[in-house]
Design a protein around this motif. Structure first.
Motif, PDB file in Angstrom:
ATOM      1  N   THR A 226      -1.137  -7.087   8.133  1.00 20.30           N
ATOM      2  CA  THR A 226      -0.553  -6.736   6.561  1.00 20.30           C
ATOM      3  C   THR A 226      -1.042  -5.811   6.483  1.00 20.30           C
ATOM      4  O   THR A 226      -1.913  -5.250   6.226  1.00 20.30           O
ATOM      5  N   LEU A 227       0.272  -4.499   5.955  1.00 17.24           N
ATOM      6  CA  LEU A 227       0.004  -3.797   4.774  1.00 17.24           C
ATOM      7  C   LEU A 227       0.416  -3.987   3.454  1.00 17.24           C
ATOM      8  O   LEU A 227       1.296  -4.480   3.422  1.00 17.24           O
ATOM      9  N   PHE A 228      -1.041  -3.820   3.073  1.00 21.15           N
ATOM     10  CA  PHE A 228      -0.358  -4.361   0.862  1.00 21.15           C
ATOM     11  C   PHE A 228      -0.071  -3.192   0.511  1.00 21.15           C
ATOM     12  O   PHE A 228      -0.929  -2.287   0.501  1.00 21.15           O
ATOM     13  N   ASN A 236       3.668  -6.710  -0.276  1.00 23.21           N
ATOM     14  CA  ASN A 236       3.100  -6.193   1.615  1.00 23.21           C
ATOM     15  C   ASN A 236       4.338  -6.677   2.327  1.00 23.21           C
ATOM     16  O   ASN A 236       5.141  -7.383   2.523  1.00 23.21           O
ATOM     17  N   TYR A 237       3.439  -6.271   3.506  1.00 25.45           N
ATOM     18  CA  TYR A 237       4.885  -6.135   5.076  1.00 25.45           C
ATOM     19  C   TYR A 237       3.411  -6.993   6.055  1.00 25.45           C
ATOM     20  O   TYR A 237       2.805  -5.854   6.114  1.00 25.45           O
ATOM     21  N   SER A 238       4.413  -7.794   6.422  1.00 27.79           N
ATOM     22  CA  SER A 238       3.315  -8.534   7.696  1.00 27.79           C
ATOM     23  C   SER A 238       4.300  -8.055   9.340  1.00 27.79           C
ATOM     24  O   SER A 238       5.624  -8.144   9.059  1.00 27.79           O
ATOM     25  N   VAL A 239       3.334  -7.998  10.039  1.00 25.45           N
ATOM     26  CA  VAL A 239       4.206  -8.238  11.968  1.00 25.45           C
ATOM     27  C   VAL A 239       3.345  -8.552  12.710  1.00 25.45           C
ATOM     28  O   VAL A 239       2.205  -9.361  12.580  1.00 25.45           O
ATOM     29  N   TYR A 240       4.066  -9.750  12.866  1.00 22.32           N
ATOM     30  CA  TYR A 240       3.696 -10.928  13.839  1.00 22.32           C
ATOM     31  C   TYR A 240       3.551  -9.498  15.020  1.00 22.32           C
ATOM     32  O   TYR A 240       4.742  -9.881  15.699  1.00 22.32           O
TER      33      TYR A 240
END
Length: 337
Positions: A226-228, A236-240
């Motif tokens: 996750t980039l805050f 915020n941008y989350s990658v799974y």
């Protein structure tokens, strides 16, 4: 009386010169739910994909969620097989047809797996976050290169600086990138803070460490990064990245086949990008403001006839009164026929 800088608070969409950049961001977001899912052998005609679309965009009654009719709906509709949307004149009509005709409870679940369902669901979360940042004209996207590596690209909008306030990593992953002020790549972690403005960009390369089993296969466990950022409220941008296994092989014929598939995929992707760009040339944006008054302010007025709500709200404020004085703006858009 000190005024807050307008160049920071006013939305990038209000400025005509950067519409082309907005189109590029939109196209980048689209790949998260189309090309990006193919990395995990998830097709847009599969039940796990269609059920996820149904959960995100349809009510239990079979009607469409009008609250989801914002910027990015075209990307979702384009990925749905036409047999579920029928003929339509707009993306809104296509989604209404899909919700009315598609009953997720009747779809065969034989090809479903918990991993695939979770992967699609998390991809839609990343897509929504990407579109929220696109509404601020900020680029933040990711690309999966292989089971072992993936990367991020971050860039500010026109007169819209963006600050990375650290990253959170869950799993055996390390991310490195070169900041505008660093001569060499540095490791990004929860304490990393980088502000980007004007033509600044940051690219992060992330590597996932795997373990070998008895047969020489490499197993990569689930990872989340996750980039805050300082973009409020959806910055915020989350990658799974789901668990994957890379099978050990040195078969030259197998490698050649995989390369041929990759080349075909790249050709298809290039064609899809060109088609999407031609549609985005028809986008126009409009902002409806409240009257300037002391806070708290009422909700911004609705969109004018022919325009749809993107879901983006802008704020202009200066000092004054007990809570400040300013305006709210509703960001609207339309697509010319």
């Amino acid at each position: 009386m000190k005024k807050v800088a307008l160049s920071f608070l006013l939305p990038a969409f209000a400025l005509t010169p950067i519409v082309g950049q907005t189109e590029t961001i939109y196209d980048a977001c689209k790949t998260i739910i189309t090309d990006g899912l193919r990395e995990y052998s998830i097709q847009t005609s599969s039940s796990e994909y269609l059920n996820s679309v149904h959960d995100n965009y349809c009510e239990a009654s079979g009607s469409a969620k009008s609250s989801k009719f914002g910027l990015g709906l075209d990307a979702v509709v384009d990925a749905i097989p036409i047999k579920f949307t029928g003929s339509y004149g707009s993306s809104q009509e296509a989604m209404k047809n899909f919700c009315k005709n598609y009953d997720s409870s009747t779809v065969a679940l034989s090809d479903q797996s918990a991993v695939k369902v979770t992967t699609v669901s998390r991809a839609y979360q990343s897509f929504d976050q990407c579109m929220a940042l696109a509404a601020q004209n900020v680029v933040l996207r990711h690309q999966v290169v292989s089971a072992q590596s993936f990367n991020f690209q971050v860039a500010p909008g026109f007169n819209r600086p963006v600050t990375i306030n650290g990253i959170q990593v869950e799993g055996a992953v390390q991310c490195y990138g070169q900041t505008p002020k660093s001569a060499t790549a540095v490791k990004f972690d929860k304490n990393t803070k980088v502000t980007l403005a004007n033509n600044d960009t940051v690219s992060l390369g992330c590597t996932r460490t795997g373990t070998k089993d008895a047969k020489g296969n490499t197993i990569y466990d689930t990872a989340t990064v996750t980039l805050f950022t300082n973009i409020v409220p959806n910055g915020n941008y989350s990658v799974y990245i789901p668990k994957q296994t890379t099978v050990a092989t040195d078969d030259a014929a197998d490698i050649a086949t995989r390369l041929a598939i990759l080349e075909s995929s790249l050709t298809t992707t290039s064609s899809n990008v060109s088609r999407t760009n031609s549609r985005l040339d028809k986008f126009r944006f409009n902002i409806q403001y409240t009257d300037r008054a002391p806070f708290p302010l009422p909700s911004p007025p609705g969109c004018p006839a022919g325009f749809l709500d993107t879901g983006g709200i802008t704020v202009y404020s200066v000092e004054g009164s007990s809570h400040g004085v300013g305006q709210y703006g509703r960001l609207c858009y339309t697509v010319d026929q």
